[in-house]
Design a protein around this motif. Sequence first.
Motif, PDB file in Angstrom:
ATOM      1  N   UNK A 249      13.438 -26.159  15.109  1.00  0.00           N
ATOM      2  CA  UNK A 249      12.633 -27.466  15.038  1.00  0.00           C
ATOM      3  C   UNK A 249      13.187 -28.366  15.778  1.00  0.00           C
ATOM      4  N   UNK A 250      12.830 -28.743  17.132  1.00  0.00           N
ATOM      5  CA  UNK A 250      13.358 -29.668  17.970  1.00  0.00           C
ATOM      6  C   UNK A 250      12.393 -31.056  17.608  1.00  0.00           C
ATOM      7  N   UNK A 251      13.386 -32.148  17.712  1.00  0.00           N
ATOM      8  CA  UNK A 251      12.667 -33.369  17.298  1.00  0.00           C
ATOM      9  C   UNK A 251      11.534 -33.768  18.042  1.00  0.00           C
ATOM     10  N   UNK A 252      11.482 -33.552  19.206  1.00  0.00           N
ATOM     11  CA  UNK A 252      10.139 -33.807  19.977  1.00  0.00           C
ATOM     12  C   UNK A 252       9.027 -32.821  20.035  1.00  0.00           C
ATOM     13  N   UNK A 253       9.231 -31.827  19.032  1.00  0.00           N
ATOM     14  CA  UNK A 253       8.128 -30.575  18.972  1.00  0.00           C
ATOM     15  C   UNK A 253       7.612 -30.959  17.704  1.00  0.00           C
ATOM     16  N   UNK A 254       6.188 -30.820  17.431  1.00  0.00           N
ATOM     17  CA  UNK A 254       5.573 -30.674  16.268  1.00  0.00           C
ATOM     18  C   UNK A 254       5.547 -29.276  15.590  1.00  0.00           C
ATOM     19  N   UNK A 255       5.671 -28.155  16.571  1.00  0.00           N
ATOM     20  CA  UNK A 255       5.874 -26.678  16.211  1.00  0.00           C
ATOM     21  C   UNK A 255       7.324 -26.221  16.428  1.00  0.00           C
ATOM     22  N   UNK A 256       7.695 -25.324  15.475  1.00  0.00           N
ATOM     23  CA  UNK A 256       8.958 -24.680  16.005  1.00  0.00           C
ATOM     24  C   UNK A 256       8.946 -23.712  17.006  1.00  0.00           C
ATOM     25  N   UNK A 257      10.190 -23.576  17.831  1.00  0.00           N
ATOM     26  CA  UNK A 257      10.299 -22.788  18.769  1.00  0.00           C
ATOM     27  C   UNK A 257      10.911 -21.509  18.282  1.00  0.00           C
ATOM     28  N   UNK A 258      10.434 -20.375  18.795  1.00  0.00           N
ATOM     29  CA  UNK A 258      10.834 -19.399  18.089  1.00  0.00           C
ATOM     30  C   UNK A 258      11.376 -17.902  19.290  1.00  0.00           C
ATOM     31  N   UNK A 259      12.382 -17.169  18.943  1.00  0.00           N
ATOM     32  CA  UNK A 259      13.109 -16.474  19.854  1.00  0.00           C
ATOM     33  C   UNK A 259      13.337 -15.178  19.050  1.00  0.00           C
ATOM     34  N   UNK A 260      12.971 -13.964  19.529  1.00  0.00           N
ATOM     35  CA  UNK A 260      13.527 -12.542  19.052  1.00  0.00           C
ATOM     36  C   UNK A 260      14.735 -12.348  19.538  1.00  0.00           C
ATOM     37  N   UNK A 261      15.642 -12.050  18.497  1.00  0.00           N
ATOM     38  CA  UNK A 261      17.229 -12.069  18.867  1.00  0.00           C
ATOM     39  C   UNK A 261      17.608 -10.443  18.570  1.00  0.00           C
ATOM     40  N   UNK A 262      16.582  -9.676  18.043  1.00  0.00           N
ATOM     41  CA  UNK A 262      17.030  -8.267  18.000  1.00  0.00           C
ATOM     42  C   UNK A 262      16.208  -7.522  17.006  1.00  0.00           C
ATOM     43  N   UNK A 263      16.308  -6.301  16.720  1.00  0.00           N
ATOM     44  CA  UNK A 263      15.734  -5.583  15.837  1.00  0.00           C
ATOM     45  C   UNK A 263      16.371  -4.644  14.966  1.00  0.00           C
ATOM     46  N   UNK A 264      16.292  -4.563  13.564  1.00  0.00           N
ATOM     47  CA  UNK A 264      16.728  -3.829  12.675  1.00  0.00           C
ATOM     48  C   UNK A 264      15.829  -2.737  12.055  1.00  0.00           C
ATOM     49  N   UNK A 265      15.847  -1.565  12.765  1.00  0.00           N
ATOM     50  CA  UNK A 265      14.893  -0.534  12.472  1.00  0.00           C
ATOM     51  C   UNK A 265      15.280   0.269  11.275  1.00  0.00           C
ATOM     52  N   UNK A 266      14.267   0.327  10.521  1.00  0.00           N
ATOM     53  CA  UNK A 266      14.405   1.235   9.181  1.00  0.00           C
ATOM     54  C   UNK A 266      12.935   1.948   8.725  1.00  0.00           C
ATOM     55  N   UNK A 267      13.378   3.003   7.963  1.00  0.00           N
ATOM     56  CA  UNK A 267      12.278   3.666   7.641  1.00  0.00           C
ATOM     57  C   UNK A 267      12.812   4.644   6.312  1.00  0.00           C
ATOM     58  N   UNK A 268      11.835   4.998   5.297  1.00  0.00           N
ATOM     59  CA  UNK A 268      12.069   5.517   4.301  1.00  0.00           C
ATOM     60  C   UNK A 268      10.884   6.469   4.092  1.00  0.00           C
ATOM     61  N   UNK A 269      11.209   7.677   4.766  1.00  0.00           N
ATOM     62  CA  UNK A 269      10.128   8.641   4.801  1.00  0.00           C
ATOM     63  C   UNK A 269      10.098   9.516   3.366  1.00  0.00           C
ATOM     64  N   UNK A 270       8.956   9.772   2.792  1.00  0.00           N
ATOM     65  CA  UNK A 270       8.887  10.704   1.809  1.00  0.00           C
ATOM     66  C   UNK A 270       8.299  12.027   2.130  1.00  0.00           C
ATOM     67  N   UNK A 271       8.810  13.125   1.413  1.00  0.00           N
ATOM     68  CA  UNK A 271       8.616  14.433   1.904  1.00  0.00           C
ATOM     69  C   UNK A 271       8.401  15.130   0.705  1.00  0.00           C
ATOM     70  N   UNK A 272       7.181  15.882   0.523  1.00  0.00           N
ATOM     71  CA  UNK A 272       7.076  17.060  -0.688  1.00  0.00           C
ATOM     72  C   UNK A 272       8.048  18.175  -0.152  1.00  0.00           C
TER      73      UNK A 272
END
Length: 168
Positions: free
Chosen positions: A47-70
């Motif tokens: 949040x910059x002092x001269x902005x009403x809305x925050x500035x956002x940046x994607x810094x990376x990804x954290x892939x996860x999954x929890x598949x279930x199997x019969x």
Amino acid sequence: MALDRTNMVSLLDIGKLFGGVSTDIEEMGDGYTEISEDWGPGIDSTQYVNMKAKSATVSGYEFTMNPEREYLNDDMQKQLDKLLKKFPTGEDCKTDYYRFFKTDEVEAKDGVYEAIKLPVVVAASSAGGEGGGKLVSSIQINGNGAVEEGYITMAEDGTYTWSKTLPA
């Protein structure tokens, strides 16, 4: 009109688990009741002092999954059973996850699809079920590196091969 879940094909290299050196890419389809990728984007905001809305940046990804199997009696289940018996750690948990959409078939190349490959670690998560119900097991899959773009070829016999470049 929305496509159904069968358009997305998830694959796991079970040949590289437990320190294996040969590739055995298997479809995560039969027996799986749910497979959803969670890419967990890391979003930094300021949040910059001269902005009403925050500035956002994607810094990376954290892939996860929890598949279930019969529980099914096949090669995939044998590897899941091994996970639930040996509880491997470290290098023995490393392999690759692949994904493609059937709508991404390469023009004039039957059975060749644009795909992604992601190094992952795989661990046992749970096994069991309710009384009178089906035996189910689940695994935890976490990203372990950068996504690579390439191609998956699905042969007529149902086997899969990965290539970084478009197959001839």
